[in-house]
Scaffold this active site. Structure first.
Site, PDB file in Angstrom:
ATOM      1  N   ASN A 134      -3.713  46.200  50.636  1.00 60.35           N
ATOM      2  CA  ASN A 134      -3.268  47.496  50.081  1.00 60.35           C
ATOM      3  C   ASN A 134      -3.091  47.307  48.589  1.00 60.35           C
ATOM      4  O   ASN A 134      -2.566  46.278  48.161  1.00 60.35           O
ATOM      5  CB  ASN A 134      -1.907  47.912  50.644  1.00 60.35           C
ATOM      6  CG  ASN A 134      -1.991  48.321  52.090  1.00 60.35           C
ATOM      7  OD1 ASN A 134      -3.071  48.341  52.664  1.00 60.35           O
ATOM      8  ND2 ASN A 134      -0.853  48.634  52.668  1.00 60.35           N
TER       9      ASN A 134
ATOM     10  N   ARG B 122       0.799  57.746  56.862  1.00 58.93           N
ATOM     11  CA  ARG B 122       0.614  57.377  55.461  1.00 58.93           C
ATOM     12  C   ARG B 122      -0.693  57.936  54.895  1.00 58.93           C
ATOM     13  O   ARG B 122      -0.894  57.926  53.688  1.00 58.93           O
ATOM     14  CB  ARG B 122       0.625  55.855  55.319  1.00 58.93           C
ATOM     15  CG  ARG B 122       1.966  55.239  55.650  1.00 58.93           C
ATOM     16  CD  ARG B 122       1.857  53.740  55.761  1.00 58.93           C
ATOM     17  NE  ARG B 122       1.631  53.120  54.468  1.00 58.93           N
ATOM     18  CZ  ARG B 122       2.593  52.590  53.724  1.00 58.93           C
ATOM     19  NH1 ARG B 122       3.817  52.606  54.148  1.00 58.93           N
ATOM     20  NH2 ARG B 122       2.314  52.049  52.559  1.00 58.93           N
TER      21      ARG B 122
END
Ligand code: AGP
Length: 611
Positions: A100, A27
């Site tokens: 996040n 990611r």
């Protein structure tokens, strides 16, 4: 972007967290950390850099304990550094938080907390969340209430993982606009931002929705809303294999995924094109013929590679479906005032189904009454869940940051949608469709043929390795293809390149052509072949070196180009999917030749979940 893993069970948490974070490395991240409950305290170890740096830091200082959270950070607020890495704690380090997303009002919240005497250690927005949970926990004495109150204060996006010293048997997670899943185990449970992180432990997961909170213990998972009412969730069973998220003998995920394209295209195509039916089977597209006939405008909205796949859709839908289409990047679309009503169809293209701008564009269009069709790869992602109609690209998990097989399957989706629209609105006859279907069935084998030329593309990449500026030019569909080629070169080889409509070069950019400038000419469109070749001659006359991508049989290109890669002949609609394969290999070999880590390109993240 950032990765989250949480564990609660009877095993050592630390190796499970690190291992899970490794599965999320794709990611993109710049620092990592974990917090583990041990001996009545929370121990936090974090560092700038890769996970190996974290492992080194933990050597000899192992964190033992069976409850913990871990995080890989992709910097948004504050540079990558040890102190800005997650987890972040409250002042007494009794609460640890991973996050996040972006807390948009973090400055206001920070000032408010500072006025109350809170001392901040980092520059991050996340630290605000840790101190807020602490504040409310001290006020009400209930960790869940404290998290809910914190959610009420935060504006922006978040996936949160929270552990608290006072609750060694509890892991709390919550989400808004950032993906978060909960994995069900036996005597152990998991939290993660993406499936690969926990796939080796469980295939049963809950997909959290916005404003939901997961209250996770070793033996129980409760999903509640902000009123603390229990939300009944269905278990989503992951069907793909762990091996699908492994490299399987290839040097890089990207190369593996390039070679997986024949299968990915077959998987996306075949279930939709049954031989015994003269129609395209699109089960999750509920748009009726009547509704489709009323559609007078289509927007195709996406980001990056997905947008370039969408551009192919624009050309095709307009040409065969005869409905005006605007293709636009989501970050622009969401902030202007596009004209939309119930006769507008918005097609969103996204591998992850979580890209922040694309999700925002979807919500905006839904508010305006438009019909939303999502073309998505990740099952159960936000776009997959919120779109009115859905077309899954069955590419399987795409791990490499640089999108390859997802793009090819997105282009297939554009073929299916364009033909579907054209047939439903009477612009394409059954006989025409049957011809196209026959040709579509040949595409996976034709991709295989191109992949056999990998060595030749490596040779070309080696030959042009010293290029500092590269132009990709083409006309029509070839122009759309050239944009994807140029992006691939930029993102993994870090070579500056520009895609240009071949006919537009002489309106300015041709001034940049000098002796030796590499121009990659995409000339796969039969009807535009001569036109593009003329433009290639113009750059050749000014010293450019030309690498052309042409259909087999067009050998006259050799009079103009220095080097040529041929792709098998096909119907004009299907040339983009073939012409793009050499571009992927060329970029891949340039990047590896230049010594770059193609799976983890600098500054990039796989799924862009912040604006
Ligand atoms: C592609 O190689 C890129 N990494 C990027 O442009 C990507 O396609 C874009 O961020 C969109 O992502 P999505 O498909 O998950 O929405």
């Amino acid at each position: 972007m950032c990765g989250i893993v949480g564990y609660i069970g009877n095993k050592e948490a630390s190796p499970i967290l690190i291992d899970g974070l490794k599965k999320l490395e794709y990611r993109g991240y710049d620092s990592a950390g974990i917090a583990v409950y041990h001996n009545e305290s929370l121990q936090i170890t974090k560092t700038k850099g890769r996970l190996v740096a974290l492992e080194e830091k933990l050597q000899g200082n192992e964190l033992t304990g069976s409850v913990g959270i871990g995080h890989t950070r992709w910097a948004t607020h504050g540079a990558p550094s040890d102190v800005n890495s997650h987890p972040h704690g409250n002042s007494t380090q009794t609460i640890a938080v991973v996050h996040n997303g972006i807390i948009e009002n973090y400055l206001t919240l920070k000032e408010e907390l500072q006025a109350d005497g809170v001392v901040f250690l980092s520059e991050t927005d996340t630290e605000v969340a840790a101190h807020l949970v602490d504040l409310y926990y001290n006020q009400c004495g209930d960790l869940i209430d404290a998290v809910i109150k914190t959610m009420g204060r935060i504006e922006g996006s978040y996936a949160l993982g929270v552990v608290c010293r006072d609750h060694p048997d509890l892991l709390v997670a919550a989400r808004k606009d950032s993906p978060l899943i909960v994995g069900l185990g036996k005597g152990e449970n998991f939290v993660a931002s993406d499936i690969p992180a926990i796939l080796q432990y469980t295939r049963d997961i809950y997909l959290l929705d916005d404003h939901e909170i997961a209250v996770v213990t070793r033996d129980d998972i409760k999903i509640i809303n902000r009123n603390k009412e229990e939300v009944k969730k269905e278990i989503y069973k992951v069907t793909w294999d762990v091996a699908a998220a492994e490299k399987g003998g290839y040097e890089h995920f990207m190369l593996k995924e390039i070679f997986e394209q024949p299968k990915a295209v077959r998987d996306t195509l075949l279930p939709r094109l049954p031989q015994n039916k003269e129609e395209i089977v699109l089960d999750d597209i509920k748009l009726s013929q009547k509704e489709l006939e009323k559609i007078n405008k289509i927007y195709i909205v996406a980001c990056g590679t997905a947008y370039y796949a969408g551009l192919i859709g624009k050309y095709l839908i307009e040409r065969v479906g005869r409905i005006p289409v605007v293709a636009e990047v989501a970050s622009e679309f969401r902030y202007r005032d596009p004209i939309m009503d119930e006769n507008t169809l918005l097609i969103l293209v996204s591998q992850s189904g979580e890209t922040a701008d694309t999700v925002a564009a979807m919500r905006r269009a839904k508010k305006a009454g438009a019909r939303v069709l999502g073309v998505v790869n990740v099952v159960g992602s936000t776009i997959a869940r919120e779109a009115d109609d859905l077309l899954y690209t069955w590419a399987g998990p795409e791990i490499a940051v640089a999108s390859t097989k997802a793009y090819s399957t997105q282009v297939v989706a554009m073929y299916l949608i364009a033909c579907h629209i054209a047939m439903e609105t009477g612009k394409m006859s059954t006989a025409e469709f049957i011809e196209l279907r026959k040709e579509l069935h040949t595409i996976p084998d034709k991709i295989d043929e191109i992949l056999k030329q990998a060595d030749k593309l490596k040779e070309y990449a080696d030959h042009y390795m010293s290029s500092k500026n590269v132009f990709y030019i083409g006309r029509g569909l070839d122009f759309a293809v050239s944009m994807e080629g140029s992006l691939k070169l930029k993102e993994i080889a870090y070579v500056h390149s520009e895609p240009y409509a071949a006919g537009e070069l002489k309106h300015g950019p041709i001034a940049l052509i000098e002796d030796g400038t590499l121009v990659i000419g995409i000339v796969s469109q039969e009807e535009l072949f001569d036109k593009t070749v003329s433009n290639l001659r113009e750059v050749k006359a000014r010293g450019a070196k030309i690498l052309a991508i042409a259909q087999e049989g067009h050998t006259e290109i050799e009079k103009t180009a220095d080097d040529v890669i041929y792709v098998p002949r096909t119907h004009w609609m299907f040339t983009p999917i073939l012409a793009n394969i050499p571009q992927q290999l060329f970029a891949y070999y340039m990047a590896t030749g230049l010594g770059h880590d193609v799976d983890k390109p600098r500054n990039l993240a796989k799924s862009v979940t912040v604006e």
